[in-house]
Design an enzyme around this catalytic site. Structure first.
Site, PDB file in Angstrom:
ATOM      1  N   ASP A 370     -39.792  40.976  33.276  1.00  0.00           N
ATOM      2  CA  ASP A 370     -40.263  40.438  34.327  1.00  0.00           C
ATOM      3  C   ASP A 370     -39.804  39.435  35.242  1.00  0.00           C
ATOM      4  O   ASP A 370     -38.894  39.667  35.885  1.00  0.00           O
ATOM      5  CB  ASP A 370     -40.201  38.423  33.597  1.00  0.00           C
ATOM      6  CG  ASP A 370     -40.781  38.026  33.714  1.00  0.00           C
ATOM      7  OD1 ASP A 370     -41.653  37.699  34.464  1.00  0.00           O
ATOM      8  OD2 ASP A 370     -41.838  37.104  33.504  1.00  0.00           O
ATOM      9  N   MET A 482     -44.398  37.982  24.407  1.00  0.00           N
ATOM     10  CA  MET A 482     -45.779  37.273  24.046  1.00  0.00           C
ATOM     11  C   MET A 482     -45.104  35.680  23.943  1.00  0.00           C
ATOM     12  O   MET A 482     -44.190  35.279  23.149  1.00  0.00           O
ATOM     13  CB  MET A 482     -46.768  37.429  22.531  1.00  0.00           C
ATOM     14  CG  MET A 482     -47.340  36.537  22.412  1.00  0.00           C
ATOM     15  SD  MET A 482     -47.602  35.471  20.990  1.00  0.00           S
ATOM     16  CE  MET A 482     -48.917  35.298  20.461  1.00  0.00           C
ATOM     17  N   CYS A 529     -41.635  41.914  21.258  1.00  0.00           N
ATOM     18  CA  CYS A 529     -40.918  40.909  22.233  1.00  0.00           C
ATOM     19  C   CYS A 529     -41.632  39.887  21.841  1.00  0.00           C
ATOM     20  O   CYS A 529     -42.653  39.625  22.211  1.00  0.00           O
ATOM     21  CB  CYS A 529     -40.448  41.091  23.245  1.00  0.00           C
ATOM     22  SG  CYS A 529     -39.015  39.375  24.498  1.00  0.00           S
ATOM     23  N   ASP A 537     -42.567  41.253  12.780  1.00  0.00           N
ATOM     24  CA  ASP A 537     -43.157  41.137  11.546  1.00  0.00           C
ATOM     25  C   ASP A 537     -43.494  42.815  11.116  1.00  0.00           C
ATOM     26  O   ASP A 537     -43.728  43.596  11.760  1.00  0.00           O
ATOM     27  CB  ASP A 537     -44.314  40.465  11.066  1.00  0.00           C
ATOM     28  CG  ASP A 537     -45.133  40.525  12.822  1.00  0.00           C
ATOM     29  OD1 ASP A 537     -46.359  41.018  12.129  1.00  0.00           O
ATOM     30  OD2 ASP A 537     -45.846  39.767  12.915  1.00  0.00           O
ATOM     31  N   GLU A 617     -13.356  47.040  32.034  1.00  0.00           N
ATOM     32  CA  GLU A 617     -14.824  46.952  30.866  1.00  0.00           C
ATOM     33  C   GLU A 617     -15.817  48.113  31.269  1.00  0.00           C
ATOM     34  O   GLU A 617     -16.077  47.866  29.844  1.00  0.00           O
ATOM     35  CB  GLU A 617     -15.151  45.416  31.209  1.00  0.00           C
ATOM     36  CG  GLU A 617     -14.771  44.682  31.310  1.00  0.00           C
ATOM     37  CD  GLU A 617     -16.084  43.120  32.136  1.00  0.00           C
ATOM     38  OE1 GLU A 617     -15.519  41.694  31.667  1.00  0.00           O
ATOM     39  OE2 GLU A 617     -15.944  42.767  33.725  1.00  0.00           O
TER      40      GLU A 617
HETATM   41  C1  GLA Z   1     -38.798  36.571  26.962  1.00  0.00           C
HETATM   42  C2  GLA Z   1     -38.092  37.680  26.786  1.00  0.00           C
HETATM   43  C3  GLA Z   1     -36.957  37.621  27.490  1.00  0.00           C
HETATM   44  C4  GLA Z   1     -37.342  38.128  29.009  1.00  0.00           C
HETATM   45  C5  GLA Z   1     -38.028  37.211  29.479  1.00  0.00           C
HETATM   46  C6  GLA Z   1     -38.919  37.264  30.981  1.00  0.00           C
HETATM   47  O1  GLA Z   1     -38.041  34.962  27.152  1.00  0.00           O
HETATM   48  O2  GLA Z   1     -37.456  37.310  25.318  1.00  0.00           O
HETATM   49  O3  GLA Z   1     -36.549  39.465  27.000  1.00  0.00           O
HETATM   50  O4  GLA Z   1     -38.204  39.698  28.537  1.00  0.00           O
HETATM   51  O5  GLA Z   1     -39.043  36.228  28.536  1.00  0.00           O
HETATM   52  O6  GLA Z   1     -39.481  36.167  30.877  1.00  0.00           O
END
Ligand code: GLA
Length: 732
Positions: A370, A482, A529, A537, A617
């Protein structure tokens, strides 16, 4: 042919590898259910259709005429119970007719049996070759009005699956209103069952819950406009003593991503009925004369050998007969996502620095989350404006994609097509495009509104804008998010009397758009997502082979979430990443090794700032990637076994993968509780062949399968919080 109709007895028998499903046409034309369970061959068990002359359970008209008081729809098990007639239990169908009446009573009209699988226009459904499936269609008609109901049964014998769906057709010369149009009813003889469902919340999805059934109704549902984090559209009924390896289990999985209900009722005669379908709350569908309505598919599965087998049936059937994406059966790239590393605060340079470092360690794809579009520096603005933010990405998405590809990685992007912020160009231009009720102050959630997916112009805009970005051909992956649930559901394109269709039309519009994207860009891997796993689902799985399982990336919490998810969905669908510690959601500190072990039981990837990792790591990361690539086939295609019930065993979690040919296995163990002078842990391995010799390389033990299966292996004692182990077994 796995479906037969015996004319002498009017009995339909559906047979899968290990189960029989049977129904009969009663003497007055009603369709009764007789049996569902372990194979009984072609024996007919119509003697189980029992009635009694009981008070307050009425008789249909023909039965009344001959004083046959034992014939009552209130007592017989039924295939598709309706509201308003003699059956007072949970129903599948309620219709309001033009005269205002609400009684429907269905009678048999005709049927058809054929090889192959039926299809549902505009809806996701299981599919396959003609020789893999058989279909039965039974046409019923109301005793009074010419309204026809077709019941679909698809039989996938190999995985003990019977799919169900319904078509309702109005042959009247006026509209009728569907007030309840569910997809399936499953009747069981008695009530000694437990119900298993998967509840949750944002950051803790699909928590396993098991309880004995009691008289009355128990409901699992969502009216959030989507399948939701809070309840999953998947339930299991099982014998009260069933466990992973023993007992009768019946699963019902709804292939739909909107409002749903799964309602189980134990009736006055101790019979158990489960109905599943679109939630009747907020639903009223106007069916015009000559029009038809399709109720989405329910995938029923049976296992006579416990919950483990039931899950394995669902896993294989979903991978091979549900998901349409070519990636369902292909290795997917190991990705790194920048969300937890940067949230909205990134630019091209930052993303490239993550990509470079990740590539060196073996990561195969960078996903830009995002914040790359419109004015999107927080979650208050920008959604809907699907054009690049040049301040962050001066060379555009394509420019960044080019650079990422040039260092040998694939590139993916995040989108949230269904949403709009008020503070966006899109909203300023088309304030009427979102779901809202004119004049009413609506609900905001994460400061955003929901676009009306029923509107063709909304879908066209989204396809053009987002498609325009994908057209550069350098984007290999899209994360389709969403982030709120539906409220103020009112569509500007529907007249008042059709507003009861708005929730369903939202889903149909969404499916239309998703289908357009996934078929136009078949080379792009789509991941679902919804604030993590809020739309996990079977409907969504048809379009997208994987979904981000939860925003909760804490390895220990993920054990619970992934455990619950595994009951109905394949491991290859579980989006799972390694993130930093202290974990951003819980503050818990777990070893990097353990975070890797847990994330590997899914699509596997990283969600952290890899440039900030120490050398030590990074070496672990490199080893994890190597390990995952080696075990990929086993994990994504193998048989999955749950060895512990996380809700009961608080000492350790164990689960396993076994290859189809039983030559390889991987056992994962996470110790949940560090203890002083700890008790010994011995684990009996699953799925190996008794007579075959295997070597367990981590323990340096060579033994017959039988020894590993029945005597078990010793788990080493190691100090530390949340220690984990992986044990590989290979046949010699
Ligand atoms: C949701 C998704 C996260 C991320 C944020 C971005 O919460 O599940 O993984 O992508 O939106 O706003």
């Amino acid at each position: 042919m796995s479906i037969t109709y015996a004319e002498e007895s009017n009995v339909f028998t559906l047979e899968t590898k290990n189960s029989t499903y049977q129904m009969e046409i009663g003497k007055y034309g009603h369709l009764f259910h007789t049996y569902y369970g372990r194979n009984i061959g072609d024996s007919t068990v119509t003697y189980l259709t029992r009635g009694a002359d009981s008070g307050f359970s009425g008789n249909c008209h023909e039965a009344y005429l001959v004083d046959e008081r034992t014939y009552s729809l209130d007592e017989y098990k039924q295939e598709y119970p309706t509201f308003g007639s003699a059956d007072f239990r949970s129903s599948c169908l309620a219709i309001q007719y033009g005269d205002g009446s609400r009684t429907t009573e269905l009678r048999y009209k005709s049927h058809r049996i054929y090889g192959g699988k039926y299809e549902l226009p505009g809806l996701p459904a299981m599919w396959g070759e003609e020789n893999q499936w058989d279909t039965l269609e039974i046409v019923l008609e109301d005793a009074h009005f010419p309204v026809e109901v077709t019941l679909y049964y698809g039989v996938l014998s190999q995985y003990d699956i019977i799919t169900r769906a319904v078509r309702i057709e109005n042959h009247m010369n006026e509209p009728v209103y569907l007030e309840r149009a569910l997809s399936a009813c499953v009747e069981l003889q008695d009530y000694g069952y437990d119900m298993i469902s998967f509840y949750g919340r944002h950051n803790m999805e699909r928590t396993f819950q098991r309880r004995p059934l009691y008289h009355g109704k128990q409901v699992v549902d969502s009216v959030r406009g989507t399948s939701s984090h809070q309840q999953n559209p998947f339930v299991i009924l099982c014998d009260s003593n069933a466990n992973e390896e023993y007992g009768n289990c019946y699963g019902l999985s709804f292939v739909y991503s909107g409002n749903f209900i799964a309602e189980t009722e134990v009736d006055q005669y101790d019979q158990t009925r489960t109905v599943m379908g679109i939630h009747p709350t907020g639903f009223r569908y106007q069916l015009e004369e000559g029009a038809c309505f399709y109720a989405p598919e329910v995938v029923c599965a049976y296992s006579g050998a416990g919950l483990g087998q039931l899950s394995r049936n669902y896993h294989k059937a979903c991978q091979k007969h549900l998901c349409k994406s070519k990636f369902a059966n292909e290795r997917r790239p190991i990705l790194i996502n920048n969300w937890e590393a940067t949230t909205f605060d990134f630019n091209e340079e930052k993303l490239l620095s993550i990509a470079r470092e990740a590539q060196e360690l073996g990561v195969e794809m960078l996903v830009m989350d995002d914040g790359w579009f419109g004015v999107r520096n927080s979650d208050h603005s920008g959604l809907g404006d699907w054009f690049v933010n040049r301040e962050k990405l001066p060379n555009g998405v394509e420019g960044l994609a080019d650079k990422v590809c040039s260092i040998g990685m694939k590139f993916g992007i995040w989108v949230e097509p269904e949403m709009v912020n008020e503070n966006s160009d899109l909203f300023r231009e088309h304030p009427d495009w979102c779901l809202h009720i004119p004049g009413r102050k609506g609900v905001y959630s994460r400061a955003q509104l929901v676009l009306d997916m029923a509107r063709p112009e909304v879908r066209e805009y989204l396809f053009q804008m987002i498609g325009g970005i994908l057209d550069c051909g350098k984007i290999s992956y899209v994360k389709w998010d969403m982030n709120r649930h539906l409220t103020d559901v009112w569509s500007g394109i529907l007249p008042a009397e059709r507003q009861g269709e708005a929730y369903h039309r939202y889903v149909l519009g969404l499916y239309d758009l998703v289908n357009r994207f996934t078929t136009t860009y078949p080379e792009v891997l789509f991941e679902g997502c919804s604030g993590g796993g809020g739309r996990f689902d079977a409907g969504w799985l048809y379009y997208m082979p994987q979904s981000w399982c939860s925003d909760d990336t804490d390895a220990i919490e993920r054990l619970h979430i992934q455990y619950g998810t595994s009951f109905g969905y394949p491991i290859s669908a579980v989006g799972s990443h390694v993130s930093v510690v202290p974990n951003q959601q819980t503050g818990r500190v777990t070893p990097l090794h353990t975070r890797g072990v847990v994330a590997m039981s899914g699509t596997f990837g990283y969600e952290l700032d890899i440039t900030e990792m120490t050398e030590e790591e990074k070496e672990i990361v490199q080893a994890q990637i190597r390990q995952f690539k080696e075990d990929y086939e086993l994990i994504q295609r193998g048989d999955y076994y749950r060895l512990t019930n996380l809700e009961e065993n608080h000492e350790y979690a164990a689960w396993q993968f076994v290859s189809d040919d039983q030559k390889k296995a991987l056992l994962n163990v996470v110790i949940l509780h560090a203890r002083a002078n700890a008790p010994f842990i011995t684990i009996q391995v699953k799925g190996l062949r008794e007579e075959e010799t295997y070597v367990c390389k981590e323990l340096d033990i060579t033994a017959k399968g039988a020894a590993f299966l029945y005597a078990g292996i010793p788990v080493p004692r190691e100090k530390g919080d949340y220690i984990s182990f992986q044990f590989h077994f290979e046949s010699l």
